[in-house]
Design an enzyme around this catalytic site. Structure first.
Site, PDB file in Angstrom:
ATOM      1  CE  LYS A 269       4.427   3.932  -2.881  1.00  0.00           C
ATOM      2  NZ  LYS A 269       3.891   3.306  -4.063  1.00  0.00           N
TER       3      LYS A 269
HETATM    4  C1  LIG Z   1       3.900   3.358  -5.566  1.00  0.00           C
HETATM    5  C2  LIG Z   1       2.818   3.918  -6.386  1.00  0.00           C
HETATM    6  C3  LIG Z   1       2.247   3.208  -7.445  1.00  0.00           C
HETATM    7  C4  LIG Z   1       2.778   1.902  -7.938  1.00  0.00           C
HETATM    8  O1  LIG Z   1       2.993   0.975  -6.969  1.00  0.00           O
HETATM    9  P1  LIG Z   1       4.081  -0.183  -7.183  1.00  0.00           P
HETATM   10  O2  LIG Z   1       3.760  -1.148  -6.111  1.00  0.00           O
HETATM   11  O3  LIG Z   1       5.429   0.460  -7.021  1.00  0.00           O
HETATM   12  O4  LIG Z   1       3.898  -0.736  -8.553  1.00  0.00           O
HETATM   13  C5  LIG Z   1       1.168   3.777  -8.096  1.00  0.00           C
HETATM   14  N1  LIG Z   1       0.698   4.985  -7.756  1.00  0.00           N
HETATM   15  C6  LIG Z   1       1.237   5.705  -6.769  1.00  0.00           C
HETATM   16  C7  LIG Z   1       0.651   7.028  -6.408  1.00  0.00           C
HETATM   17  C8  LIG Z   1       2.329   5.207  -6.065  1.00  0.00           C
HETATM   18  O5  LIG Z   1       2.910   5.940  -5.109  1.00  0.00           O
END
Ligand SMILES: *Cc1c(COP(=O)(O)O)cnc(C)c1O
Length: 390
Positions: free
Chosen positions: A191
């Site tokens: 991210k």
């Molecule tokens: C990455 C993601 C999550 C979950 O995040 P984590 O930190 O990996 O648990 C939830 N929703 C979306 C759209 C994501 O891309």
């Protein structure tokens, strides 16, 4: 000579990030302490929200956000079909049912129109409590319009903003919660800012923020003013509802806080790279189309998805991904429609969501990360043209 391999995404760490983590390691606090507090203040400010509650990842952020709204069995949450499965799973952790909304086939986003259809289904299934728009790739779609529909149905908006750190909507940062009760973020390394693992919820509701903090740590209350039992016993604490250990550590918060200081730089670089991609693909339209853009949104793109009609090209997505890999270019698909996952098929059966199917059939995410060079987008575009053969 083989060229540097380009993954579809990766973190951008520098020596300052490493020093910030090392400093925490030399101190007294490893788990949730002053660095988490500092990160929460800085993150709330960056989002233009009154409160930010840090937690262990984006999935636990979503779970906490729904649990703090007392969502449970008999309740229904509306989730777009194109998302990471965690958005839907959060509702299931609470025992609520999920109704999947279709998406715009060009953006992959739930729209007020697809939400209308989903709400009709949802009303028959139980009490509609929350609608969770997902800002896919960092883009928003008419959040006010979604909120208005959700409110009319007696539900609230909880934003899954895991892709949208640094994005702006209607001139405000995503996470300001102008139209929602809360927004959930992830700091997974792929991210926009990395904590290793990490998440946060933003909200403007002080009582909700307090409850989120409690639920993040077993439901434990330590403030004498809010306890059943009188103070005077300094060890006393109370658990009056069931929570979890969803805490972020100070180690992770140090990395997140250090990264957050470069968020504007990251957003600018992602925008530059996206513009370079857009230029590189312009001569290849309409065979290769960048993601359709939504109005009133300045996305800090988390992904760079393109749309390709693989059938019309006489190829398959697998062959294209293999061909790109041979050229040192990683790619990924975001996402297989969540209702098609075996768990959800077993639960709800196959659903007719043509927008999601069309989006899924044509999407391919190309490399996008801060450490890319200026000529990488052209290299990827040339590679893709080569693979498609023309
Ligand atoms: C990455 C993601 C999550 C979950 O995040 P984590 O930190 O990996 O648990 C939830 N929703 C979306 C759209 C994501 O891309």
């Amino acid at each position: 000579m083989t060229q540097r391999f380009l993954p579809y995404g990766r973190q951008a760490l520098d020596e300052q990030d490493i020093a910030a983590v090392a400093e925490v390691l030399r101190g007294d606090w490893l788990t949730t302490g002053p660095t988490v507090d500092a990160f929460e203040i800085a993150f709330a400010a960056a989002c233009g929200a009154e409160h930010a509650i840090a937690c262990s990842n984006g999935t636990t952020a979503l779970h906490l956000a729904l649990a703090a709204l007392d969502i449970g069995p008999g309740d229904v949450c509306v989730v777009p079909a194109i998302t990471f499965m965690a958005t839907a799973n959060a509702a299931r952790y609470c025992g609520a049912d999920v109704v999947f909304a279709d998406v715009d086939p060009e953006t992959g986003l739930m729209t007020p129109e697809t939400l209308d259809v989903a709400l009709e289904v949802a009303r028959l299934r139980g009490t509609v409590k929350a609608v969770l728009p997902v800002h896919l790739a960092g883009q928003c779609e008419d959040v006010a319009g979604l909120a208005q529909r959700a409110h009319a149905a007696g539900a609230v908006l909880v934003e899954d903003a895991c892709h949208a750190v640094g994005s702006r909507h209607e001139g405000e940062p995503v996470g300001s919660c102008r139209h929602s009760v809360s927004a959930c973020f992830s700091f997974h390394p792929v991210k926009t800012i990395a904590a290793g693992e990490g998440g946060a919820i933003t909200t403007n509701d002080a009582a909700l923020a307090e409850r989120l903090r409690r639920l993040r740590s077993h439901g434990i209350e330590r403030d004498p003013a809010r306890m059943q039992r009188q103070a005077g016993e300094p060890w006393w604490h109370e658990m009056s509802e069931l929570g979890w250990n969803y805490r972020l550590s100070d180690i992770q918060a140090a990395l997140a806080l250090s990264q957050l200081k470069r968020l504007d730089l990251f957003a600018a670089r992602r925008q530059e790279l996206a513009a370079l991609y857009d230029d590189a693909f312009e001569p290849l339209a309409p065979r290769i189309q960048p993601l359709a853009r939504t109005p009133d949104c300045e996305p800090c793109l988390h992904l760079y998805p393109v749309r390709i009609d693989f059938d019309a090209e006489g190829t398959t997505r697998t062959a294209v991904m293999d061909g790109l890999r041979e050229r040192g270019i990683g790619s990924q698909v975001h996402y297989i429609p969540v209702p098609d996952q075996p768990y959800y098929l077993d639960l709800y059966g196959r659903q007719d969501l043509p927008g999601a199917q069309r989006y899924y059939a044509r999407t391919l995410s190309l490399p996008l990360f801060v450490g890319m060079e200026d000529d990488d987008p052209l290299r990827v575009a040339d590679g893709l043209r080569g693979v498609l053969g023309r």
